[in-house]
Design a protein around this motif. Structure first.
Motif: not given
Lengths: 105, 959
Positions: B338-339, B342, B346, B356, B360
């Motif tokens: 997920a990191l 995300a 970016r 972010v 997160v």
């Protein structure tokens, strides 16, 4: 009415032709015939152009024709064209004065 | 199963049977000859029980044969032997059959089963005993009663079966399988000892020479031993003990020894008593043993079950633990992914990465707490994150804290990533996931930093390219300054351009952008060629504009904040480009001035032509310095009063084109007076142009105007057609003579057209700058020109030219050189002599007189009139004599007028065809006379011949 004409006088074999008026292509041929006819039998001729008011190359050609015919018959001819007059200027202009004996008077 | 194995099994069985049979014979006792103990019966019962029915015939046959042979060997008659054999065969088959009926596949066994088995075995023996007894009594005719015989037979078989069959059953496997004795290894020492004790006791009791165990009561000693063996050793134990005790007892009983021999009345009774007692003991023990075995089996099963259950539970627990671990790992992995997900989009900017991460991280890695704290240094733009250090892990107070520091190029801490777990939540997997996260963060930061750097570089180069392309297109200093001031491309808030004027002054080209103009001081400093930075918000940066050491001015930019070195470098590059642009623009401007000056110097000063025509011309150099030069126009008076009008356009621009134009114009003017018409003029000019570099593809139009004859002749070489405006008529284009430009491909002679020229008509000549527009057909431009001229036919040339310019170019600065020339031919009124005569020598005289009168009226002197009359007479004579030689005499037109220069111009024009030209020699005197008196130009065309005579003015003559 003729704009150009001539008079002829026979003075003991010396003919004098006095031309007057305007001699152009229209009158040259007639003048040539008349003059040659008048000079028949004349040994020396004087063509006086003093009274000619206008003459162009056609007239000049006629004068030259007369001179050449007389010279061929070993007859003497002299053209009188006073300086400043139209005929004299034209003779000089055309260089014909080298071929024709021109006198001032 | 192969036949061979069946046969082998049967043969082995036969041999075993024979061996046990001999043992049985040896134990025969009493008058009946019936064995006291018949071991083969046990073997037969076990064997048949284990053998599928289909093999029974073979077994039975073999046993029958062995039995018969054995009996015969003992001296038994054949018939009796066969009866005995039959009985011995029937017995096991019967028992085995019955037992299979009794046993159920799903039967767990039990006391009833054990009893049933014993009963059936005994019953089968009872049936066989009937046959055997019958054989003994009636066939053998033995001295024994039938019941006794039956009793002896039944007891011997039953005792053997009960005591030996269990042991044999343990040893023998299914039919065809070799006997196995592995079970013996499982017997415990105590069991073996008890079995041995039972055997020894049996021997002690039944041997007469062992005194201290005599007596019937001693037989009872066997009971506890056998039971103990059964209890301790189970089925196997009791089987061994039974077999040993029974066999030994039978052995000594058969020999007539033992307690029963003395107690019983007859040997038969003694044997039977012994058999019954032994059989009872053995059977009881067997039942106990079987029960014990059953208990043992069930216990083992339970234990096994319990063990299995325990194992299952253990494995379940293990599985659960593993799956919990897996689940945890998956969560961790998802968290890491997920990191990464995300962060991936970016990666363009470090700031975004931080944002972010802040958003997160708190929920990450199953941590109780996680986050990122930025160090103060992060605020400065040059702190580019470079590395994420190894995490420091500290455990205290039940918490595990992890911190990883992000450092920049100078090893300064930019940010710290922090995590906290409760101690039991931080394990190997968490640590592994954490390291993945740190790696990802490092990579993303790295890429974001480099992407930002790349983007900045790309933006800088794009900005530079933007300015450069703008500057490259700029022609004027103001345009260059505007490009430099385009602050958006360099992300400035405002930009100005301060230019040092050649005069020494300073000019500020302000763009503003809403910002106040830069401080005077900055302008002042900038004018001295220094890079200056002033203020902070806004921050003004002045960059000198310099080319080859010459200071042209300064570009001043305003930024909202401090300016980094990269931007300073960009500004310097922009200023460099701009400086070169300004230098170039100034050079352009100088060249433009030069070109325009040269161009103007090469064009006619004045076209004032006097009373015959009015002319107006407007030359507008292109506003762009690169486009100026090359167009020309001219109005050339020709001998005889005609005019040549010319406009042309040299390919190329600038000084070169202007120079070429100058040469062409001069040549054109010179050639015009000796050219018979426009086509000839252009042809001759083309020959001349061939030697001039840059003259190729010059376009031009030439119009020859005969104002007296009222005709125009024209031709266009790659040039737009002239326009003719005639009062009372629609404007028209003089078309139909288009041909290639100078030096262009051409097959036929240049075409030439003639058109009438009415009084008051106006000719308009122009170059393409007037009618051409980008992206538009020239026909549209010509259409526009005609429309614009529609109601201008009466306008004076000056007004006409300006009206056309206004209509066709508007107020825009021309992008191309532009020439418009209008020439209006005024009515000549009294100033002309005209004579039209028939082509008759007789008509020459009146014409001369009329001309003489006209000339006299003009004040000409007699001599001069004589000359004119002579020359005109010659020309007229030629016309009269030559023009109409073939047909009806036509007309000859003579016109005369006094030109703008006071020269007398006479034209003699005929409308016929000259068959022969005047001969040379005497007849050529006419031409010589004319040339001696005037400038003569003869123009012949299919329409006729015109002789132009120009007589110099009296003033010229006087000179």
């Amino acid at each position: 009415m003729s704009r150009a004409d001539f008079t002829f006088r026979d003075d003991a074999g010396n003919g004098l032709v006095v031309l007057e008026g305007e001699i152009d292509v229209a009158s040259a041929d007639r003048l040539l015939e008349g003059i040659l006819a008048a000079l028949d039998g004349v040994t020396a001729t004087t063509l006086d152009l003093t009274l000619v008011t206008f003459i162009d190359s056609g007239g000049l050609r006629m004068i030259h024709q007369v001179c050449r015919t007389l010279a061929a018959e070993r007859r003497a001819v002299v053209v009188i064209a006073p300086p400043g007059g139209a005929p004299r200027r034209l003779l000089e202009l055309t260089g014909l004065d080298d071929f024709v004996p021109v006198k001032d008077w | 199963m192969g036949l061979r194995r069946t046969a082998t099994t049967v043969a082995v069985y036969a041999v075993a049977y024979a061996v046990l049979q001999q043992w049985g014979f040896a134990l025969a006792r009493g008058d009946s000859g019936i064995a006291l103990f018949w071991p083969p019966a046990a073997l037969a019962l076990v064997m048949f029980s284990l053998t599928p029915v289909r093999h029974w015939p073979a077994l039975a046959a073999a046993q029958f044969a062995v039995n018969v042979a054995g009996n015969l060997g003992e001296g038994t008659p054949a018939d009796a032997s066969m009866v005995f054999a039959a009985a011995n065969v029937v017995e096991p088959m019967l028992a085995a059959w019955a037992l299979t009926r009794l046993r159920r596949p799903d039967s767990q066994g039990g006391p009833a089963y054990d009893l049933g088995t014993l009963f059936l075995a005994a019953a089968a023996a009872a049936v066989a005993a009937v046959i055997g007894a019958a054989g003994v009594v009636w066939v053998l005719d033995a001295p024994v009663t039938a019941p006794l015989a039956w009793r002896a037979w039944w007891a011997a078989d039953t005792l053997a079966v009960v005591s030996l069959a269990p042991l044999l059953a343990l040893c023998l496997g299914p039919f065809g399988r070799a006997p196995s004795f592995g079970w013996l290894r499982h017997l415990s020492g105590r069991t073996l000892a008890l079995a041995a004790a039972a055997g020894a006791t049996s021997a002690g009791v039944f041997r007469d020479d062992v005194g201290f165990l005599d007596g019937l009561a001693a037989v009872g000693l066997l009971v506890p031993l056998l039971l103990l063996a059964a209890i301790v050793g189970g089925f196997a134990g009791v089987a061994c003990a039974n077999a040993l005790a029974a066999a030994i007892a039978a052995w000594y009983s058969a020999a007539g020894e033992g307690p029963f021999a003395g107690a019983a009345t007859t040997p038969e009774d003694a044997v039977f008593e012994a058999q019954v007692v032994l059989g009872s003991f053995v059977a009881a023990a067997l039942l106990v043993g079987s029960a014990v075995a059953r208990v043992q089996r069930s216990t083992r099963r339970e234990v096994a079950l319990a063990t299995e259950q325990a194992r299952l539970q253990a494995s379940q627990r293990a599985t659960e633990s593993i799956s919990r671990q897996e689940h945890r790992r998956r969560l961790l992995s998802e968290s890491v992914q997920a990191l990464a997900g995300a962060l991936a989009p970016r990666m363009r900017s470090v700031t975004e990465v931080w944002e972010v991460l802040r958003a997160v991280m708190p929920g990450m890695l199953l941590a109780d707490r996680a986050g990122v704290s930025l160090a103060g240094v992060q605020a400065t733009q040059d702190a580019v994150p470079l590395s994420v250090g190894a995490p420091s892990i500290t455990r205290s107070g039940g918490w595990t804290d992890v911190a990883a520091q992000v450092r920049d190029r100078e090893d300064r801490v930019v940010a710290t990533l922090e995590f906290r777990w409760s101690d039991d939540a931080f394990d190997v997997d968490t640590e592994r996931a954490l390291r993945s996260v740190l790696t990802i963060v490092e990579q993303v930061l790295h890429r974001a930093a480099s992407a930002a750097a790349e983007r900045e570089a790309a933006a800088a180069s794009a900005a530079l390219a933007h300015v450069a392309s703008g500057v490259a297109a700029a022609r004027r200093v103001e345009d260059v300054a505007a490009c430099l001031s385009d602050h958006r491309s360099i992300e400035a808030e405002g930009a100005w351009c301060v230019l040092l004027e050649p005069s020494g002054g300073v000019r500020l080209v302000s763009d503003g952008g809403g910002l106040p103009t830069p401080p005077d001081r900055l302008v002042h400093l900038a004018a001295h060629g220094q890079v200056t930075v002033e203020g902070s918000a806004p921050c003004y940066v002045g960059v000198p504009l310099q080319v080859a050491g010459e200071l042209l001015g300064t570009a001043i930019f305003a930024f909202p904040g401090p300016v980094d070195p990269d931007r300073m470098a960009l500004l310097a590059a922009v200023a460099d480009v701009g400086a070169q642009g300004i230098a170039r623009a100034r050079a352009y401007e100088r060249e433009h001035e030069t070109v325009v000056t040269l161009q103007r110097s090469l064009l006619p000063d004045s076209l004032d032509a006097g009373g015959e025509y009015d002319v107006a011309v407007e030359y507008r150099p292109a506003s762009s310095q690169l486009e100026a030069g090359g167009d020309w126009y001219d109005v050339i008076p020709l001998p005889g009063g005609s005019l040549a009008l010319v406009t042309g356009d040299v390919v190329g621009r600038g000084v070169g084109a202007a120079a070429v134009m100058g040469q062409l114009r001069t040549a054109c003017a010179a050639l015009a007076s000796t050219s018979s018409g426009p086509a000839e003029l252009i042809s001759r000019l083309e020959s001349f142009a061939a030697a001039i570099e840059g003259a190729d593809f010059t376009t031009m139009v030439a119009v020859f105007v005969d104002p007296v004859g009222r005709t125009i002749r024209y031709t266009c070489a790659g040039h737009p057609p002239p326009m003719l405006l005639t009062p009372g008529r629609a404007p028209s284009l003089l078309d139909g003579t288009r041909s290639a430009p100078l030096g262009g491909p051409r097959r036929s002679p240049r075409p030439e057209q003639t058109a009438p020229l009415d009084h008051g008509a106006t000719l308009v000549l122009y170059t393409d700058g007037l009618v051409e527009r980008r992206g538009e057909s020239i026909d549209c431009g010509l259409e526009r020109l005609l429309r614009a001229a529609d109601d201008l036919d009466g306008a004076a040339p000056d007004d006409l030219v300006h009206a056309l310019l206004a209509a066709l170019t508007g107020d825009h600065a021309p992008t191309d050189d532009l020439v418009v020339m209008a020439v209006r031919f005024t009515p000549l009124a009294h100033a002309v002599f005209t004579s039209l005569l028939r082509a008759d020598p007789e008509r020459l005289h009146p014409m001369r007189h009329a001309l003489k009168d006209w000339l006299t009226g003009l004040g000409y002197g007699e001599d001069r009139i004589g000359e004119v009359l002579l020359a005109v007479g010659e020309a007229a004579t030629n016309a009269v004599e030559h023009a109409y030689r073939d047909g009806e005499p036509g007309e000859v037109q003579i016109q005369a007028w006094v030109g703008p220069d006071d020269a007398l111009v006479v034209t003699v024009r005929d409308f016929g065809r000259w068959q022969d030209l005047p001969a040379e020699g005497l007849r050529g005197h006419g031409a010589r006379i004319m040339q001696a008196l005037a400038q003569v130009r003869t123009v012949r065309s299919p329409a006729g011949t015109t002789v132009h005579l120009r007589f110099s003015s009296p003033a010229e003559v006087a000179v």
